[in-house]
Design a protein around this motif. Structure first.
Motif, PDB file in Angstrom:
ATOM      1  N   ARG A 143       8.807 -77.831   3.570  1.00 15.46           N
ATOM      2  CA  ARG A 143      10.005 -76.978   3.585  1.00 15.46           C
ATOM      3  C   ARG A 143      10.916 -77.350   4.743  1.00 15.46           C
ATOM      4  O   ARG A 143      12.134 -77.390   4.599  1.00 15.46           O
ATOM      5  CB  ARG A 143       9.581 -75.507   3.657  1.00 15.46           C
ATOM      6  N   LYS A 144      10.342 -77.625   5.913  1.00 11.67           N
ATOM      7  CA  LYS A 144      11.159 -78.069   7.051  1.00 11.67           C
ATOM      8  C   LYS A 144      11.854 -79.388   6.707  1.00 11.67           C
ATOM      9  O   LYS A 144      13.049 -79.570   6.996  1.00 11.67           O
ATOM     10  CB  LYS A 144      10.282 -78.243   8.291  1.00 11.67           C
TER      11      LYS A 144
ATOM     12  N   SER B 133      13.005 -71.073   6.812  1.00 10.51           N
ATOM     13  CA  SER B 133      12.724 -72.280   7.574  1.00 10.51           C
ATOM     14  C   SER B 133      13.076 -72.074   9.042  1.00 10.51           C
ATOM     15  O   SER B 133      13.966 -71.305   9.392  1.00 10.51           O
ATOM     16  CB  SER B 133      13.529 -73.456   7.014  1.00 10.51           C
TER      17      SER B 133
END
Length: 201
Positions: free
Chosen positions: A162-163, A141
């Protein structure tokens, strides 16, 4: 409290053990199971959201997971999960979806905003992961500390899950947070939805 349909005795036992462990850990944050939850291994990616590997169907108390034997064809090399062993990914997926289930069950008739659901599920997924494997996802990330409340947004989740997940876990992991925001969200005292976001820091 779990009904597992995996068409494989070994997988069935593994899912039962994982689900029970996850359920017991979630109770620490006040998320409690009140109804039987079905866990089903599906041969194809038949979930509503494109090629996601698992999905929770609230109306059926059902967690459906795509058969791990098919994941290679669904995961691109640049995706974070591709760097994890299959059993680690399976537990992460189960943690995420069982969290959704227990948030819904604990909240009862009150609807929890999607951004709050995803905040809790992402936080629990990473929190329950062994540190070495969590570091793989954190390393994949671009999110940096300190966590930003502004990134806990449903549009960030939609475009960069994902962030969103890494930032959510970092926020959960702050000394002043932990289970407290989770419990406040579930009872309806606070929310990350835009109307009341300033209440959470």
């Amino acid at each position: 409290m779990f009904a597992v349909d995996a068409n494989d005795d070994t997988m069935t036992l593994q899912l039962c053990e994982m689900a029970t462990e996850i359920r017991d850990k979630l109770e620490v944050c006040g998320l409690k199971q009140s109804r039987v939850l079905t866990i089903e291994i599906a041969d194809g990616a038949s979930h509503p959201l494109a090629n996601c590997l698992a999905y929770f169907y609230c109306e059926f108390d059902l967690v459906r997971v795509t058969n791990p034997s098919t994941w290679d064809a669904l995961l691109e090399e640049d995706q974070a999960y591709a760097g994890l062993p299959a059993n680690v990914t399976l537990k992460a997926l189960l943690t995420h979806e069982i969290t959704h289930a227990l948030v819904a069950q604990t909240a009862g008739d009150r609807e929890v905003a999607l951004v709050d659901q995803e905040y809790i599920a992402a936080s629990m997924e990473l929190e329950f992961m062994e540190e070495a494997w969590r570091d793989v996802l954190l390393g994949a990330s671009t999110v940096t500390l300190p966590p930003k409340v502004g990134l806990i947004d449903i549009w960030i989740y939609a475009f960069s899950p994902r962030k969103f997940a890494v930032n959510a876990w970092q926020h959960f992991n702050l000394p002043e947070n932990g289970c407290a925001p989770v419990q406040q969200i579930v009872v309806g005292d606070v929310s990350f939805s835009k109307a009341v976001r300033p209440e959470l820091r």
